[in-house]
Scaffold this active site. Structure first.
Site, PDB file in Angstrom:
ATOM      1  N   ASP A   1       0.809  -1.210   0.000  1.00 44.82           N
ATOM      2  CA  ASP A   1       0.000   0.000   0.000  1.00 44.82           C
ATOM      3  C   ASP A   1       0.848   1.270   0.000  1.00 44.82           C
ATOM      4  O   ASP A   1       0.319   2.368   0.017  1.00 44.82           O
ATOM      5  CB  ASP A   1      -0.932   0.013   1.216  1.00 44.82           C
ATOM      6  CG  ASP A   1      -0.159  -0.016   2.526  1.00 44.82           C
ATOM      7  OD1 ASP A   1       1.027  -0.348   2.496  1.00 44.82           O
ATOM      8  OD2 ASP A   1      -0.763   0.303   3.566  1.00 44.82           O
ATOM      9  N   LYS A   2       2.157   1.139   0.000  1.00 49.21           N
ATOM     10  CA  LYS A   2       3.028   2.317  -0.035  1.00 49.21           C
ATOM     11  C   LYS A   2       4.377   1.902  -0.602  1.00 49.21           C
ATOM     12  O   LYS A   2       4.763   0.746  -0.563  1.00 49.21           O
ATOM     13  CB  LYS A   2       3.202   2.919   1.362  1.00 49.21           C
ATOM     14  CG  LYS A   2       3.790   1.958   2.385  1.00 49.21           C
ATOM     15  CD  LYS A   2       3.947   2.643   3.729  1.00 49.21           C
ATOM     16  CE  LYS A   2       4.560   1.683   4.750  1.00 49.21           C
ATOM     17  NZ  LYS A   2       4.753   2.318   6.056  1.00 49.21           N
ATOM     18  N   THR A   3       5.105   2.896  -1.106  1.00 52.46           N
ATOM     19  CA  THR A   3       6.388   2.601  -1.741  1.00 52.46           C
ATOM     20  C   THR A   3       7.450   2.228  -0.721  1.00 52.46           C
ATOM     21  O   THR A   3       8.389   1.524  -1.040  1.00 52.46           O
ATOM     22  CB  THR A   3       6.869   3.807  -2.545  1.00 52.46           C
ATOM     23  OG1 THR A   3       6.970   4.947  -1.659  1.00 52.46           O
ATOM     24  CG2 THR A   3       5.888   4.136  -3.657  1.00 52.46           C
TER      25      THR A   3
END
Length: 293
Positions: free
Chosen positions: A146-148
């Site tokens: 859900d995030k880098t």
């Protein structure tokens, strides 16, 4: 009525959500446990059938004593009951107890291969905290993120800053080249120094105040070994260039590392005060209130 408690005790949201940690087992362990239970059921069935068969066989003599058996004085049902445990001892080799030991030994060997794999080396070898890590890695089919920051280095690097309506540093996006970035002993990235900002930090009071805020207004801790002194600056680091910081947030760490490059070095932090090497002067700032990041 001033207030009414609707959910209390075990009915609160926190208690309802706290179901306890679920046991984590690999797919191999689940299959092995299932197979062992099936084998155990087969063993009990074989012992029961064998004991029942012995009871029928002894009854076939119709009260006569078999010449090849010792004299039986107990009831035949009791003898058959005891024979159940005899057959249990005879057939106990069906349960593969040594298989669990061999599996654990195999896991240790697999972890050793993981630690020796050169393709998995970063700054240090792989650290395995679970014996079933190899089995768990073999079951991974999809990775959802859900995030880098989950799959990247997630390093915060100080690029530029605005003070007194003036921009200091590079405004372009993207990470600097490896030659521009310096990594300290703690693994933190030290950004390149901007000459204009360095000059302004010695002459412009607004820039000085900004640098002091970057170095002090955080919860970063100094982790290097200190020395005892005779003034309020006791327990300061032996070498200002070997300071290593630890922070809960990479944002705070990047700001403190940037302030250090411009000669505003956080030397020591206590719950009551912060010691800062500001240019060539060592200052102590009293902590008023801490607002967590």
């Amino acid at each position: 009525i001033i207030g009414l408690v609707i959910y209390a005790g075990h009915d609160t949201k926190a208690m309802q959500n706290n179901k306890g940690a679920r046991p984590k087992r690999s797919k191999v362990e689940k299959i092995l446990n299932t197979d062992v239970f099936i084998i155990l059921a087969m063993l009990l069935s074989m012992c029961s059938i064998s004991a029942f068969g012995q009871w029928i066989w002894l009854q076939s003599y119709d009260g006569r004593q078999a010449p090849f058996l010792p004299i039986i004085t107990e009831k035949l049902s009791y003898v058959a009951f005891l024979s159940f445990f005899v057959f249990l001892i005879v057939f106990n080799q069906l349960i593969p107890m040594s298989l669990y030991i061999m599996l654990e030994l195999t896991k240790v060997i697999q972890i050793w291969f993981l630690r020796q794999d050169l393709d998995l080396f970063g700054t240090k070898s792989v650290l395995c905290r679970s014996m079933s890590i190899a089995e768990d890695l073999g079951q991974v089919e999809y990775i959802f993120s859900d995030k880098t920051g989950t799959l990247t280095e997630n390093q915060m690097i100080f690029k530029c800053i605005t003070c007194s309506r003036r921009i200091y540093g590079e405004t372009s996006t993207g990470r600097g080249t490896p030659s521009e970035l310096v990594v300290d002993e703690g693994g933190g990235v030290r950004p390149p120094v901007n000459s204009e900002l360095l000059a302004a930090s010695t002459s412009d009071e607004n820039v000085k105040t900004m640098m002091v805020g970057m170095a002090v207004c955080n919860t970063v801790m100094v982790t290097t070994e200190g020395r005892r002194g005779t003034s309020f600056s006791q327990y300061l680091p032996k070498d200002f260039n070997r300071i290593v910081y630890e922070a809960e947030s990479p944002d705070e760490l990047s700001l403190v590392n940037a302030a250090r490059e411009y000669k505003f070095i956080l030397l020591r932090r206590t719950p009551e005060s912060c010691v800062l090497k500001q240019q060539d002067v060592i200052m102590r700032y009293k902590v008023g209130i801490i607002m967590r990041y």
